[in-house]
Design a protein around this motif. Sequence first.
Motif, short mmCIF file in Angstrom:
data_model
loop_
_atom_site.label_atom_id
_atom_site.label_comp_id
_atom_site.label_asym_id
_atom_site.label_seq_id
_atom_site.Cartn_x
_atom_site.Cartn_y
_atom_site.Cartn_z
N PRO A 118 6.91 0.65 9.91
CA PRO A 118 6.40 2.03 10.11
C PRO A 118 6.60 2.58 11.51
O PRO A 118 6.79 3.78 11.68
CB PRO A 118 4.92 1.95 9.75
CG PRO A 118 4.57 0.53 9.85
CD PRO A 118 5.81 -0.25 9.57
N ASN A 119 6.52 1.73 12.52
CA ASN A 119 6.62 2.28 13.88
C ASN A 119 7.32 1.30 14.83
O ASN A 119 7.58 0.15 14.47
CB ASN A 119 5.23 2.64 14.43
CG ASN A 119 4.25 1.51 14.27
OD1 ASN A 119 4.56 0.37 14.59
ND2 ASN A 119 3.08 1.81 13.73
N ALA A 120 7.59 1.80 16.01
CA ALA A 120 8.38 1.04 16.99
C ALA A 120 7.65 -0.22 17.45
O ALA A 120 8.28 -1.24 17.74
CB ALA A 120 8.68 1.93 18.19
N GLY A 137 0.83 -1.21 0.00
CA GLY A 137 0.00 0.00 0.00
C GLY A 137 0.86 1.25 0.00
O GLY A 137 2.07 1.20 -0.26
N MET A 138 0.20 2.32 0.32
CA MET A 138 0.88 3.61 0.23
C MET A 138 1.99 3.77 1.29
O MET A 138 3.05 4.30 1.02
CB MET A 138 -0.14 4.71 0.39
CG MET A 138 0.30 6.01 -0.21
SD MET A 138 -1.05 7.11 -0.42
CE MET A 138 -1.45 6.83 -2.11
N ILE A 139 1.72 3.23 2.48
CA ILE A 139 2.72 3.33 3.55
C ILE A 139 3.93 2.45 3.20
O ILE A 139 5.09 2.83 3.42
CB ILE A 139 2.09 2.90 4.91
CG1 ILE A 139 1.02 3.89 5.32
CG2 ILE A 139 3.13 2.73 6.00
CD1 ILE A 139 1.52 5.24 5.75
N THR A 195 18.62 7.45 8.82
CA THR A 195 19.78 7.86 9.61
C THR A 195 20.94 6.88 9.39
O THR A 195 22.09 7.28 9.20
CB THR A 195 19.41 7.91 11.11
OG1 THR A 195 18.19 8.58 11.24
CG2 THR A 195 20.45 8.63 11.94
N LEU A 217 11.42 3.94 9.73
CA LEU A 217 11.82 4.70 8.54
C LEU A 217 12.90 5.72 8.86
O LEU A 217 13.90 5.86 8.15
CB LEU A 217 10.59 5.39 7.93
CG LEU A 217 10.82 6.19 6.68
CD1 LEU A 217 11.37 5.34 5.55
CD2 LEU A 217 9.54 6.87 6.22
N VAL A 218 12.71 6.41 9.98
CA VAL A 218 13.68 7.46 10.36
C VAL A 218 15.03 6.82 10.68
O VAL A 218 16.09 7.34 10.30
CB VAL A 218 13.16 8.26 11.56
CG1 VAL A 218 14.04 9.45 11.86
CG2 VAL A 218 11.74 8.70 11.34
N GLN A 219 14.96 5.69 11.39
CA GLN A 219 16.21 5.00 11.74
C GLN A 219 16.92 4.50 10.48
O GLN A 219 18.15 4.59 10.38
CB GLN A 219 15.90 3.81 12.66
CG GLN A 219 15.53 4.22 14.08
CD GLN A 219 14.99 3.06 14.90
OE1 GLN A 219 14.48 2.08 14.36
NE2 GLN A 219 15.10 3.19 16.21
N LEU A 255 4.85 -4.28 7.10
CA LEU A 255 3.88 -3.68 8.02
C LEU A 255 3.46 -4.69 9.10
O LEU A 255 2.88 -4.32 10.11
CB LEU A 255 2.64 -3.19 7.27
CG LEU A 255 2.90 -2.21 6.13
CD1 LEU A 255 1.59 -1.71 5.56
CD2 LEU A 255 3.74 -1.02 6.59
N HIS A 258 5.83 4.32 0.79
CA HIS A 258 6.45 5.47 1.47
C HIS A 258 7.73 5.03 2.21
O HIS A 258 8.73 5.75 2.19
CB HIS A 258 5.44 6.05 2.45
CG HIS A 258 5.89 7.33 3.11
ND1 HIS A 258 6.08 8.49 2.41
CD2 HIS A 258 6.20 7.58 4.40
CE1 HIS A 258 6.47 9.43 3.25
NE2 HIS A 258 6.56 8.91 4.47
#
Lengths: 563, 136
Positions: B79-81, B4-6, B113, B108-110, B54, B9
């Motif tokens: 997507p998340n922790a 999907g979109m996530i 980085t 994603l942020v990790q 996901l 992303h």
Amino acid sequence: MKRNDTTGDFIYALRHSLLNDYRGRIFARNISLIGPGKVEISHLKKCVKKHRYDLALSPIEPPQLFQGALWLGFEVHNKEARTSIETMSGHGLCEGGSGSGKSTLIKWFTLQLASHIEGSWLFQFEKSDFSALVPLLQWLGVSAISIGPQQLIFNPIQVPTHCDPRVFSARATDNMIRSLQLPPRAAKAVHLTLLLLYEDFGVLQGGSHYPTLFDFRIKIAKSTINPQAREAILDSLDPILMSIGNCLRYRVGWTTEELAKLYIIFEFQNTGIPEKNLLLSSMLVAESSSRLARGLNNRKLDLWIACDDAARLVSAANPSDSFSDLIGLVRSQGISILLATQTGDIAPSILSNTANRFLGRTTSVTDMNAMCGAMGCTAEQRQYLSQHLSPGMFLCQLGQGWRVPFLLRIPRPSTWIKLLGINVQQMQKIRPVLSSTHSDPLTELNALPVVEATEFRNWRPDPAISSQTPTSKGTTPTTLCDAELRFLTVVVAQPCKPSSTYPKLAKISPKRAKAIRKHLIDLGFLREQTLQTNLRGRSAIILEPLQPAKQLIHQLSQRGTSV
Amino acid sequence: MNGGMIHEHCLNEPERLGRSLGLHTRRQVCVPSCGYIDLTIEGNGLRIAIEAELTSKRVSRDLLKADALFADELWIVVPNAQTARIVRVRLRELNPTKENNDVFVLTLVQAITRLRLCFSDYFPTIVKQKTKTERS
């Protein structure tokens, strides 16, 4: 001799409403049908004697008002109370319970003033009995018409004759803020938008092609003003444009300068409160601004305005609806306003700005005390009034001349034809003619030049798009409002952003955006996901548009609807 | 697998950054008999396989695909922790004895980085320029 005494007593009792109780009504019917018997004569004498005794002990002094063109009514000793027309140039306030005769008082004064002043506007907010005045006024030589909001052609933001658009824009802004009950934040936005509209339409350069409230609505919807203020303006304006759009879709409507020369009965009983507020305030503001621009100050009375059932306009408890600011503005311009209310809930500024006061029979002593206090009545007078006021009888205080409160009796409507010297036979002769002219009462006004904005004939507030997509909760088609569509559009255009970024993009308040988001998720247009956007802290809520949303926005863009 | 979109992303951002760092990126890399790897990033002698997930359902297949591609590291981008925690638990269940030193479960942020850290030495000038523009 005895029979004459009885007849005199009977007439006296009828005039002073002494036979209004159950027993009195039976006796009155017996006297009229079969003549007075012993019991009837005894009752009449008792009533009349008691009434005369009460009057003799009355703490309210009878007035010395014997001259003047305006016949106010009868004083307690059944003599005519008269005063000059200039007395009525101050604003008036009439308080009385239901059935006390307020509407009758307004009608009587209108008939009295008919031959002396140029125009009159009678506003009816709840009832529709002023139209009975039309034939009487016609007989007196005044052509009166009765119109509702759907027949009216009026543009509230049309600049009145001789008025500078820049000056009028400020007054129109105040008027809109007051009548639409907008938050203070919206004032600057409304003022700026009005000025921009006047500039766009060339009104500032002297043009006479005025914007309408529809243009104003479109301009506000597209503007980048504070989102909360914009939503408040649109929310207030849309129902008005939908309900009385036929009246407001004219670039050039009837000017108040022309309306002020006519006797008009505005029948607003089937109209909502904001619509009433807007039309009444706009007409007053426009006429006042026009007179101010023409330098018509301290002139004699030429426009008589009466508002029946104006409790909402004078209310102290509900200052947002109150007329108090406006009544202070419309002064010394030849305009007199009489407000009739049922309750004692009266704003202090209304009392300060009304010179002529009339207090009718009230059912509550608290209500009565408000007016008695303003008239300066003593405790003894208040006590007397609470027990002796009857329908049609008013405690009256005038702004000029006789300043001491006095008792005034308004003649019964059934006697007006006789009192005003109207020949009944002649009246009956002209009635068929009148009824034929009444079939089209707007003939005179229809001759006035107007410019219609035809593009707003079938106007709808907004793209109320019906999406046929089955929702998660059912298969019924759903309707999205303007804000929801805007929100959906930005989500489709910029997907997968944290939910906190969308309110700003869609120009909606965060609180509202939250509710919209939930609604759109329920409808199956959006899906919520959580995404870690920072190394620390909570995950952000990401909005993902689903296929129905994409289809809907695609359809809208194909249709060319700007959202 | 096309998600999907996530899911997209989670792959778009590392791919964009990889390209801006001058690395060789490829989407939907075919792995014989195993399927497709969502994204591979190569540079500085390193080959990184990136899979966006996901849920923890397909983690075992991801390990197989990464092995088949001879990737130096497998990054499972979530997507998340909370999802990361679930995926880590699943990985421990699959290989309770072996430490997965070359498998990273990252948000994603990790992931972004780590990508910067891994390749900033190899392309120092580009990274400096990038950080300057970001700051400005």
